[in-house]
Design a protein around this motif. Structure first.
Motif, PDB file in Angstrom:
ATOM      1  N   LEU A 116       0.834  -1.196   0.000  1.00  0.00           N
ATOM      2  CA  LEU A 116       0.000   0.000   0.000  1.00  0.00           C
ATOM      3  C   LEU A 116       0.863   1.238   0.000  1.00  0.00           C
ATOM      4  N   GLU A 117       0.251   2.354  -0.372  1.00  0.00           N
ATOM      5  CA  GLU A 117       0.892   3.659  -0.335  1.00  0.00           C
ATOM      6  C   GLU A 117       0.153   4.500   0.684  1.00  0.00           C
ATOM      7  N   PHE A 118       0.886   5.414   1.323  1.00  0.00           N
ATOM      8  CA  PHE A 118       0.269   6.295   2.300  1.00  0.00           C
ATOM      9  C   PHE A 118       1.059   7.598   2.372  1.00  0.00           C
ATOM     10  N   PRO A 119       0.483   8.642   2.972  1.00  0.00           N
ATOM     11  CA  PRO A 119       1.185   9.931   3.047  1.00  0.00           C
ATOM     12  C   PRO A 119       2.496   9.816   3.830  1.00  0.00           C
ATOM     13  N   SER A 120       3.530  10.485   3.344  1.00  0.00           N
ATOM     14  CA  SER A 120       4.874  10.343   3.929  1.00  0.00           C
ATOM     15  C   SER A 120       4.973  10.903   5.343  1.00  0.00           C
ATOM     16  N   GLU A 121       4.110  11.823   5.723  1.00  0.00           N
ATOM     17  CA  GLU A 121       4.191  12.363   7.084  1.00  0.00           C
ATOM     18  C   GLU A 121       3.806  11.327   8.139  1.00  0.00           C
ATOM     19  N   GLN A 122       3.209  10.219   7.729  1.00  0.00           N
ATOM     20  CA  GLN A 122       2.823   9.165   8.666  1.00  0.00           C
ATOM     21  C   GLN A 122       3.826   8.017   8.715  1.00  0.00           C
ATOM     22  N   PHE A 123       4.937   8.153   8.012  1.00  0.00           N
ATOM     23  CA  PHE A 123       5.914   7.063   7.893  1.00  0.00           C
ATOM     24  C   PHE A 123       6.393   6.549   9.245  1.00  0.00           C
ATOM     25  N   GLU A 124       6.889   7.421  10.094  1.00  0.00           N
ATOM     26  CA  GLU A 124       7.444   6.994  11.388  1.00  0.00           C
ATOM     27  C   GLU A 124       6.369   6.395  12.296  1.00  0.00           C
ATOM     28  N   ASP A 125       5.164   6.957  12.262  1.00  0.00           N
ATOM     29  CA  ASP A 125       4.065   6.419  13.072  1.00  0.00           C
ATOM     30  C   ASP A 125       3.705   5.000  12.627  1.00  0.00           C
ATOM     31  N   VAL A 126       3.648   4.785  11.327  1.00  0.00           N
ATOM     32  CA  VAL A 126       3.319   3.451  10.800  1.00  0.00           C
ATOM     33  C   VAL A 126       4.429   2.466  11.142  1.00  0.00           C
ATOM     34  N   LYS A 127       5.666   2.885  11.000  1.00  0.00           N
ATOM     35  CA  LYS A 127       6.800   2.003  11.303  1.00  0.00           C
ATOM     36  C   LYS A 127       6.795   1.597  12.776  1.00  0.00           C
ATOM     37  N   SER A 128       6.559   2.541  13.678  1.00  0.00           N
ATOM     38  CA  SER A 128       6.523   2.195  15.101  1.00  0.00           C
ATOM     39  C   SER A 128       5.304   1.329  15.426  1.00  0.00           C
ATOM     40  N   HIS A 129       4.182   1.556  14.761  1.00  0.00           N
ATOM     41  CA  HIS A 129       2.989   0.714  14.934  1.00  0.00           C
ATOM     42  C   HIS A 129       3.291  -0.733  14.541  1.00  0.00           C
ATOM     43  N   LEU A 130       3.990  -0.908  13.427  1.00  0.00           N
ATOM     44  CA  LEU A 130       4.340  -2.260  12.972  1.00  0.00           C
ATOM     45  C   LEU A 130       5.361  -2.918  13.899  1.00  0.00           C
ATOM     46  N   LYS A 131       6.324  -2.146  14.379  1.00  0.00           N
ATOM     47  CA  LYS A 131       7.334  -2.707  15.286  1.00  0.00           C
ATOM     48  C   LYS A 131       6.720  -3.175  16.598  1.00  0.00           C
ATOM     49  N   LYS A 132       5.662  -2.514  17.053  1.00  0.00           N
ATOM     50  CA  LYS A 132       4.975  -2.938  18.281  1.00  0.00           C
ATOM     51  C   LYS A 132       4.273  -4.276  18.098  1.00  0.00           C
ATOM     52  N   GLY A 133       3.701  -4.506  16.930  1.00  0.00           N
ATOM     53  CA  GLY A 133       2.913  -5.707  16.705  1.00  0.00           C
ATOM     54  C   GLY A 133       3.680  -6.891  16.148  1.00  0.00           C
ATOM     55  N   LEU A 134       4.845  -6.642  15.572  1.00  0.00           N
ATOM     56  CA  LEU A 134       5.631  -7.718  14.961  1.00  0.00           C
ATOM     57  C   LEU A 134       6.750  -8.162  15.896  1.00  0.00           C
ATOM     58  N   PRO A 135       7.222  -9.401  15.746  1.00  0.00           N
ATOM     59  CA  PRO A 135       8.344  -9.868  16.559  1.00  0.00           C
ATOM     60  C   PRO A 135       9.609  -9.031  16.294  1.00  0.00           C
ATOM     61  N   GLU A 136      10.511  -9.019  17.265  1.00  0.00           N
ATOM     62  CA  GLU A 136      11.749  -8.252  17.125  1.00  0.00           C
ATOM     63  C   GLU A 136      12.662  -8.779  16.034  1.00  0.00           C
ATOM     64  N   THR A 137      12.452 -10.027  15.617  1.00  0.00           N
ATOM     65  CA  THR A 137      13.296 -10.626  14.575  1.00  0.00           C
ATOM     66  C   THR A 137      12.958 -10.133  13.166  1.00  0.00           C
ATOM     67  N   VAL A 138      11.839  -9.448  13.014  1.00  0.00           N
ATOM     68  CA  VAL A 138      11.445  -8.940  11.691  1.00  0.00           C
ATOM     69  C   VAL A 138      12.382  -7.811  11.273  1.00  0.00           C
ATOM     70  N   ILE A 139      12.860  -7.885  10.041  1.00  0.00           N
ATOM     71  CA  ILE A 139      13.803  -6.894   9.507  1.00  0.00           C
ATOM     72  C   ILE A 139      13.040  -5.894   8.652  1.00  0.00           C
ATOM     73  N   PHE A 140      13.293  -4.623   8.906  1.00  0.00           N
ATOM     74  CA  PHE A 140      12.704  -3.546   8.096  1.00  0.00           C
ATOM     75  C   PHE A 140      13.726  -3.136   7.051  1.00  0.00           C
ATOM     76  N   ILE A 141      13.342  -3.241   5.782  1.00  0.00           N
ATOM     77  CA  ILE A 141      14.246  -2.885   4.692  1.00  0.00           C
ATOM     78  C   ILE A 141      13.679  -1.667   3.953  1.00  0.00           C
ATOM     79  N   SER A 142      14.587  -0.903   3.394  1.00  0.00           N
ATOM     80  CA  SER A 142      14.146   0.263   2.610  1.00  0.00           C
ATOM     81  C   SER A 142      15.085   0.481   1.432  1.00  0.00           C
TER      82      SER A 142
END
Length: 142
Positions: A116-142
Motif C-alpha cells: 500500500l501507499e500512504f502519506p509520507s508524514e505518517q511514515f514513522e508512526d506506521v513504522k513504530s505501529h508495525l514494530k509494536k505488533g511484529l516480533p523483534e526478529t522482523v527486519i525492516f528494509i528500505s
C-alpha cells in the motif's frame, strides 16, 4: 466448472490450427502451434483482474494505522491477512510525498504481495505501529 472467454479463445485457436492441419491445408509444426496458442493468451495477461498488471496496483490509504491491524497473531492489511510468524521482512520507504509499505516475501496469492501507499508524514508512526505488533526478529528494509 465455468470456462472463461480467454480459455475458450485459447482452446478454439488450438482446435482451429489442428483442424486445418488435419484437412491438409498446412503441415503441422509445433513452433506454429506454440506461437498461435501464446498469441491468443496475450489478452488474458493484460486483463487487469487476473493478468500480469495486477501486482503493480497499490492501494492508496489515507489512514494506514487503522488499515494495518493486528489480531489473532495475524497482520490484517485491509481485507487480506498474513500470519505474524510468517513475516520475516517488511519493506518501507518514502519518495516525495508518498510512503510505501509491502511484505515482499509474503504472497497473498501467486505473484501478489500485500502493499500500500500512504502519506509520507505518517511514515514513522506506521513504522513504530508495525514494530509494536511484529516480533523483534522482523527486519525492516528500505
Amino acid at each position: 466448472m465455468k470456462i472463461d472467454k480467454y480459455t475458450l479463445l485459447w482452446l478454439g485457436s488450438i482446435a482451429c490450427y489442428l483442424l486445418i492441419t488435419a484437412i491438409g491445408v498446412l503441415d503441422f509444426e509445433l513452433v506454429t502451434l506454440a506461437a498461435i496458442s501464446n498469441i491468443t493468451m496475450l489478452p488474458f495477461l493484460f486483463n487487469s483482474k487476473n493478468g500480469i498488471t495486477e501486482y503493480r496496483k497499490q492501494q492508496i490509504v489515507k489512514d494506514p494505522i487503522n488499515h494495518l491491524t493486528f489480531n489473532d497473531n495475524a497482520l490484517n492489511i485491509g481485507s487480506d491477512s498474513v500470519p505474524v510468524q510468517q513475516i520475516r521482512k517488511v519493506a518501507m520507504d518514502t519518495c516525495g510525498e508518498t510512503s510505501f509499505f509491502s511484505l515482499p516475501y509474503n504472497q497473498i496469492k501467486p505473484g501478489v504481495v500485500p502493499a500500500l501507499e500512504f502519506p509520507s508524514e505518517q511514515f514513522e508512526d506506521v513504522k513504530s505501529h508495525l514494530k509494536k505488533g511484529l516480533p523483534e526478529t522482523v527486519i525492516f528494509i528500505s
